[in-house]
Design an enzyme around this catalytic site. Sequence first.
Site, PDB file in Angstrom:
ATOM      1  N   ASP A  89       0.856  -1.245   0.035  1.00 49.31           N
ATOM      2  CA  ASP A  89       0.035  -0.002   0.001  1.00 49.31           C
ATOM      3  C   ASP A  89       0.685   1.291  -0.144  1.00 49.31           C
ATOM      4  O   ASP A  89       2.146   1.204   0.171  1.00 49.31           O
ATOM      5  CB  ASP A  89      -0.932  -0.316   1.104  1.00 49.31           C
ATOM      6  CG  ASP A  89      -0.135   0.052   2.585  1.00 49.31           C
ATOM      7  OD1 ASP A  89       0.770  -0.665   2.656  1.00 49.31           O
ATOM      8  OD2 ASP A  89      -0.550   0.990   3.395  1.00 49.31           O
ATOM      9  N   GLU A 151      -0.019  -0.594   5.656  1.00 49.47           N
ATOM     10  CA  GLU A 151       0.846  -0.120   6.690  1.00 49.47           C
ATOM     11  C   GLU A 151       0.895   1.362   6.874  1.00 49.47           C
ATOM     12  O   GLU A 151       1.347   1.649   7.889  1.00 49.47           O
ATOM     13  CB  GLU A 151       2.498  -0.656   6.078  1.00 49.47           C
ATOM     14  CG  GLU A 151       3.605  -0.361   7.315  1.00 49.47           C
ATOM     15  CD  GLU A 151       3.994   1.122   7.035  1.00 49.47           C
ATOM     16  OE1 GLU A 151       4.822   1.286   7.940  1.00 49.47           O
ATOM     17  OE2 GLU A 151       3.838   1.788   6.130  1.00 49.47           O
TER      18      GLU A 151
END
Length: 450
Positions: A89, A151
């Site tokens: 991400d 994250e």
Amino acid sequence: MDTAAKVDALMDGLRADLERLAAIPSVAFPGFPAEPVREAHDLLVGMLHDVGVERVERIDLPDTAPVIFGEIPPPSPDAPTVLLYSHYDVQPPGDEKLWLSPPFEPTPVEGGLRARGIADDKSNVIAHLGMLRAYEGRPPVGVKIVFEGQEEYGSPFDDYPPSDPERFACDAMVIADLGNLRPGTPTLTTGLRGASEVVVEVRTLQEPRHSGEFGGAAPDALLVLLNALSTLHDVHGDVAVAGLRREEWSGTTYTEDEFRDLAGVCDGVPLTGSGSLGERLWSGPAITVIGLDAPSVEHAASAVVPYARAKLNLRFHPRQDAKEARGLLVDHLRALRPFGVPLTVTPGDTGPGYEASTGGPAYRAALTALREAWGEDASYVATGGSIPLVNGLARAAPDAEVLLFGAQDSMCNLHAPNERVLFSELRNTVVAMCAFVREYAAGFRPGAAS
């Protein structure tokens, strides 16, 4: 194998895969579509299967994007197992008018590519895959792969590994969510500062009152708050909260010119604090006012301000207890009575720092590998940022050595407009990963103390 030659032969394919991955806007923040995150997940699962990882699983936890878990068994009972971590991400692009090219259209720059997330952390995802490709899916160590999908926003996965220690058991782990101090300088990160947040607020009046009629006696909430905030630092700009740990920094750090350029410090403005930059940035505390609720200048009225609030971000020494550090700041603020007015202080989230132990067989192998890849000895640095999952993985595998290195560099504009990665850093990281598993497998002795 000739590691460098093998990696060089793979670079065109790795670059193409990095471009494919970076073109996916996999932002896992609220308000952004979930489909691109799933698209990035599926692309990586396919890449792992293609490189020979037969066991690939999906870890689904509440309120987070899926985590990819893959595993390659050790080639022999005496071979070590290495866990490889990175995340797929990315940060939101922010104000796209500040980008020189669309943030999700990977664009060539001198020596590399520009796109959101191309350095943080998709370059490191590709570096892990590059090592596996160089060994044709059969490295000389067992491998466990953890590619996280949320994250950047924060995830309950941070606390999950200790609940499933067998899954994450390993002898060493490579956390690839950072990189070199500067391009061309191989760097091992040995410490991460912890982070806490605290909100402080002041209520002095029921509502605003005319500053001409009441100013001078009616307590101004904003002045009370500013007086309190001014006690957090001394005349040099060093943190003045008693008990927050600070030590000299003995590793490598930036030059002042490098740091001024990286931070975008305006001409003529001095840096804050005293002591070395490493001490100020990594082995000492920092307190930043990250938010302030007060009347805006544009809409200001001639009135005494009745209410003001600030949000503080505290960064603290890697070895200081997180709750202790936050408590010291809270106690400092609660003890204040600016102009006799008490403050309301609310502790927020806190996360521990991390300091890696060095000197074990994995660190020795990493030093050799980084020297092989970059042609010079590695530097040791810390970082003021935090990677909460490091502590979770370390609790799950308490005897494993933790290595932090990767393909980013401090000048790559991560979390900022025009983020970029350099092919030289990506290539050398893949070479270092290949050399690390080779050297670690050769020097590993089961049951030997680190």
